[in-house]
Design a protein around this motif. Structure first.
Motif, PDB file in Angstrom:
ATOM      1  N   PRO A  22       0.791  -1.242   0.000  1.00  0.00           N
ATOM      2  CA  PRO A  22       0.000   0.000   0.000  1.00  0.00           C
ATOM      3  C   PRO A  22       0.818   1.285   0.000  1.00  0.00           C
ATOM      4  CG  PRO A  22      -0.958  -1.588   1.515  1.00  0.00           C
ATOM      5  CD  PRO A  22       0.347  -2.170   1.071  1.00  0.00           C
ATOM      6  N   GLN A  23       2.109   1.209   0.332  1.00  0.00           N
ATOM      7  CA  GLN A  23       2.916   2.425   0.424  1.00  0.00           C
ATOM      8  C   GLN A  23       4.092   2.450  -0.547  1.00  0.00           C
ATOM      9  OE1 GLN A  23       3.026   1.137   4.475  1.00  0.00           O
ATOM     10  NE2 GLN A  23       2.656   3.217   5.201  1.00  0.00           N
ATOM     11  N   LEU A  24       4.085   1.526  -1.506  1.00  0.00           N
ATOM     12  CA  LEU A  24       5.210   1.410  -2.432  1.00  0.00           C
ATOM     13  C   LEU A  24       4.697   1.131  -3.838  1.00  0.00           C
ATOM     14  CD1 LEU A  24       8.337   1.388  -2.525  1.00  0.00           C
ATOM     15  CD2 LEU A  24       8.241  -1.075  -2.128  1.00  0.00           C
ATOM     16  N   LEU A  25       5.048   2.018  -4.778  1.00  0.00           N
ATOM     17  CA  LEU A  25       4.605   1.906  -6.161  1.00  0.00           C
ATOM     18  C   LEU A  25       5.648   1.188  -6.998  1.00  0.00           C
ATOM     19  CD1 LEU A  25       2.693   2.714  -8.531  1.00  0.00           C
ATOM     20  CD2 LEU A  25       4.002   4.859  -8.680  1.00  0.00           C
ATOM     21  N   ARG A  26       5.193   0.277  -7.837  1.00  0.00           N
ATOM     22  CA  ARG A  26       6.059  -0.467  -8.757  1.00  0.00           C
ATOM     23  C   ARG A  26       5.665  -0.104 -10.179  1.00  0.00           C
ATOM     24  NH1 ARG A  26       6.158  -5.278 -11.802  1.00  0.00           N
ATOM     25  NH2 ARG A  26       8.059  -6.546 -11.553  1.00  0.00           N
ATOM     26  N   VAL A  27       6.635   0.362 -10.995  1.00  0.00           N
ATOM     27  CA  VAL A  27       6.376   0.740 -12.385  1.00  0.00           C
ATOM     28  C   VAL A  27       7.319  -0.037 -13.288  1.00  0.00           C
ATOM     29  CG1 VAL A  27       6.288   2.612 -14.055  1.00  0.00           C
ATOM     30  CG2 VAL A  27       5.647   3.050 -11.687  1.00  0.00           C
ATOM     31  N   ALA A  28       6.754  -0.727 -14.282  1.00  0.00           N
ATOM     32  CA  ALA A  28       7.541  -1.489 -15.252  1.00  0.00           C
ATOM     33  C   ALA A  28       7.721  -0.650 -16.521  1.00  0.00           C
ATOM     34  CB  ALA A  28       6.851  -2.805 -15.582  1.00  0.00           C
ATOM     35  N   LEU A  29       8.962  -0.438 -16.917  1.00  0.00           N
ATOM     36  CA  LEU A  29       9.281   0.336 -18.117  1.00  0.00           C
ATOM     37  C   LEU A  29       9.776  -0.607 -19.211  1.00  0.00           C
ATOM     38  CD1 LEU A  29      11.160   3.378 -16.523  1.00  0.00           C
ATOM     39  CD2 LEU A  29       8.778   3.262 -17.272  1.00  0.00           C
ATOM     40  N   THR A  30       9.311  -0.370 -20.427  1.00  0.00           N
ATOM     41  CA  THR A  30       9.653  -1.238 -21.552  1.00  0.00           C
ATOM     42  C   THR A  30      10.532  -0.549 -22.581  1.00  0.00           C
ATOM     43  OG1 THR A  30       7.635  -0.618 -22.737  1.00  0.00           O
ATOM     44  CG2 THR A  30       7.502  -2.522 -21.251  1.00  0.00           C
ATOM     45  N   GLY A  31      10.935   0.712 -22.322  1.00  0.00           N
ATOM     46  CA  GLY A  31      11.751   1.436 -23.283  1.00  0.00           C
ATOM     47  C   GLY A  31      10.965   2.282 -24.241  1.00  0.00           C
ATOM     48  N   ARG A  32       9.629   2.240 -24.160  1.00  0.00           N
ATOM     49  CA  ARG A  32       8.804   3.021 -25.079  1.00  0.00           C
ATOM     50  C   ARG A  32       8.197   4.249 -24.404  1.00  0.00           C
ATOM     51  NH1 ARG A  32       7.257  -2.252 -26.365  1.00  0.00           N
ATOM     52  NH2 ARG A  32       5.305  -2.017 -25.218  1.00  0.00           N
ATOM     53  N   ASP A  33       7.481   4.039 -23.297  1.00  0.00           N
ATOM     54  CA  ASP A  33       6.791   5.133 -22.629  1.00  0.00           C
ATOM     55  C   ASP A  33       7.503   5.489 -21.334  1.00  0.00           C
ATOM     56  OD1 ASP A  33       4.808   5.205 -24.593  1.00  0.00           O
ATOM     57  OD2 ASP A  33       3.667   3.619 -23.607  1.00  0.00           O
ATOM     58  N   ASP A  34       7.881   6.758 -21.195  1.00  0.00           N
ATOM     59  CA  ASP A  34       8.550   7.212 -19.980  1.00  0.00           C
ATOM     60  C   ASP A  34       7.529   7.456 -18.877  1.00  0.00           C
ATOM     61  OD1 ASP A  34      10.730   7.201 -21.623  1.00  0.00           O
ATOM     62  OD2 ASP A  34      10.770   9.377 -21.902  1.00  0.00           O
ATOM     63  N   VAL A  35       8.017   7.509 -17.654  1.00  0.00           N
ATOM     64  CA  VAL A  35       7.190   7.886 -16.517  1.00  0.00           C
ATOM     65  C   VAL A  35       7.828   9.092 -15.843  1.00  0.00           C
ATOM     66  CG1 VAL A  35       8.356   6.335 -14.895  1.00  0.00           C
ATOM     67  CG2 VAL A  35       6.015   7.076 -14.433  1.00  0.00           C
ATOM     68  N   LEU A  36       7.004  10.024 -15.405  1.00  0.00           N
ATOM     69  CA  LEU A  36       7.453  11.184 -14.662  1.00  0.00           C
ATOM     70  C   LEU A  36       7.156  10.961 -13.190  1.00  0.00           C
ATOM     71  CD1 LEU A  36       6.122  14.051 -16.984  1.00  0.00           C
ATOM     72  CD2 LEU A  36       8.409  13.036 -16.935  1.00  0.00           C
ATOM     73  N   ALA A  37       8.126  11.193 -12.321  1.00  0.00           N
ATOM     74  CA  ALA A  37       7.962  10.935 -10.892  1.00  0.00           C
ATOM     75  C   ALA A  37       8.503  12.100 -10.091  1.00  0.00           C
ATOM     76  CB  ALA A  37       8.668   9.644 -10.485  1.00  0.00           C
ATOM     77  N   ARG A  38       8.014  12.243  -8.880  1.00  0.00           N
ATOM     78  CA  ARG A  38       8.501  13.284  -7.986  1.00  0.00           C
ATOM     79  C   ARG A  38       9.993  13.100  -7.757  1.00  0.00           C
ATOM     80  NH1 ARG A  38       6.443  16.771  -4.418  1.00  0.00           N
ATOM     81  NH2 ARG A  38       4.327  16.085  -4.886  1.00  0.00           N
ATOM     82  N   LYS A  39      10.741  14.189  -7.808  1.00  0.00           N
ATOM     83  CA  LYS A  39      12.181  14.117  -7.594  1.00  0.00           C
ATOM     84  C   LYS A  39      12.494  13.476  -6.240  1.00  0.00           C
ATOM     85  CE  LYS A  39      13.728  18.058 -10.384  1.00  0.00           C
ATOM     86  NZ  LYS A  39      14.380  19.393 -10.342  1.00  0.00           N
ATOM     87  N   GLY A  40      13.438  12.557  -6.273  1.00  0.00           N
ATOM     88  CA  GLY A  40      13.877  11.921  -5.043  1.00  0.00           C
ATOM     89  C   GLY A  40      12.988  10.808  -4.539  1.00  0.00           C
ATOM     90  N   SER A  41      11.944  10.428  -5.298  1.00  0.00           N
ATOM     91  CA  SER A  41      11.000   9.417  -4.812  1.00  0.00           C
ATOM     92  C   SER A  41      11.408   7.986  -5.159  1.00  0.00           C
ATOM     93  CB  SER A  41       9.601   9.690  -5.372  1.00  0.00           C
ATOM     94  OG  SER A  41       9.598   9.612  -6.791  1.00  0.00           O
ATOM     95  N   MET A  42      12.450   7.802  -5.987  1.00  0.00           N
ATOM     96  CA  MET A  42      12.898   6.448  -6.323  1.00  0.00           C
ATOM     97  C   MET A  42      13.579   5.821  -5.097  1.00  0.00           C
ATOM     98  SD  MET A  42      15.799   4.506  -7.068  1.00  0.00           S
ATOM     99  CE  MET A  42      17.045   5.632  -7.648  1.00  0.00           C
ATOM    100  N   VAL A  43      13.138   4.610  -4.738  1.00  0.00           N
ATOM    101  CA  VAL A  43      13.760   3.898  -3.615  1.00  0.00           C
ATOM    102  C   VAL A  43      14.556   2.686  -4.088  1.00  0.00           C
ATOM    103  CG1 VAL A  43      12.052   4.689  -1.950  1.00  0.00           C
ATOM    104  CG2 VAL A  43      11.668   2.529  -3.163  1.00  0.00           C
ATOM    105  N   ALA A  44      14.278   2.177  -5.295  1.00  0.00           N
ATOM    106  CA  ALA A  44      15.025   1.046  -5.845  1.00  0.00           C
ATOM    107  C   ALA A  44      14.664   0.890  -7.320  1.00  0.00           C
ATOM    108  CB  ALA A  44      14.723  -0.240  -5.086  1.00  0.00           C
TER     109      ALA A  44
END
Length: 252
Positions: A22-44
């Motif tokens: 519930p507190q951790l988002l997982r995003v799968a990237l395939t090289g086609r569509d980028d994702v925009l995220a809040r700066k500093g929000s990547m944990v792994a």
């Protein structure tokens, strides 16, 4: 090695956006569509992922200074899996369609790069803590990940029902097509007065047809907070609290 921690292993899924928990988002990237995220929000992350600061035009920077609303984003691109979180807040996925979404930028964790967002004025005469004069309007088609402090409440607004009123410090987002009016039930003519000694003040009234998202908290999340000492600092007040330590972010 053995541990109950292995029950929290990576959740393998074919979805682009999913919740690891519930507190951790997982995003799968395939090289086609980028994702925009809040700066500093990547944990792994796993795989070949690049992180770049998203460009802001001079007009966007000026609007940010004038309104206090806007998104400090990084662009994530490549192939692999990225995990995002912010202060262990609860994460919720929303599909943006033709009706659009109005949200305080402090509650946006990530969104599809295909979505459009701009600062809009809300029906308010005063700059009030929580929801003030300006909000972020997100349009297009895609997904956005929102954050709340605690498990939220989703209220439906119907054309046949009476208006729904929400505390301006607890509102997170609402359908862009709703009619909004800021109001305060107070016996004083001054905008800063609260309702007697009840502790209740400004609220937003919604009419039309759509949805309103409310969180069980009346505090915005401190972003990149550096907590000092004492109770005032713990709650973000003063020069040593998160307000004073984070000049120029959404919480000021």
């Amino acid at each position: 090695m053995q541990s109950p921690l292995f029950a929290h292993a990576d959740n393998q899924t074919g979805e682009r956006y999913s919740l690891q928990n519930p507190q951790l988002l997982r995003v799968a990237l395939t090289g086609r569509d980028d994702v925009l995220a809040r700066k500093g929000s990547m944990v792994a992350y796993q795989g070949s992922i690049e992180f770049d600061a998203e460009y802001q035009s001079g007009q966007e920077r000026r609007r940010r200074r004038q309104t206090g609303e806007g998104l400090d984003l990084m662009r994530c691109q490549g192939e692999g899996t990225v995990y995002f979180a912010n202060l262990a807040q609860y994460v919720h996925l929303v599909d943006i369609e033709s009706d659009g979404l109005t949200v305080d930028s402090s509650y946006v964790l990530a969104l599809d790069s295909t979505l459009n967002f701009q600062v809009i004025a809300v029906d308010s005469q005063y700059g009030i803590s929580g929801t003030g004069k300006y909000q972020l309007n997100i349009t297009g088609r895609g997904k956005v990940a929102l954050m709340t402090s605690g498990e939220p409440l989703m209220l439906r607004v119907g054309r046949e029902s009476t208006s729904i009123n929400v505390d301006s410090d607890a509102i997170v987002a609402w359908s862009a097509g709703l009619r909004v009016q800021m109001q305060a039930q107070t016996q004083s003519s001054t905008a800063r007065s609260r309702r007697g000694n009840t502790g209740e003040g400004w609220e937003l009234g919604f009419q039309g047809e759509g949805y309103v998202l409310v969180q069980p908290s009346e505090l915005l999340p401190p972003q990149n907070a550096r907590i000092g000492s004492g109770v005032a600092a713990q709650f973000g007040m003063g020069d040593r609290g998160s307000h004073g330590q984070n000049r120029g972010n959404d919480w000021n």
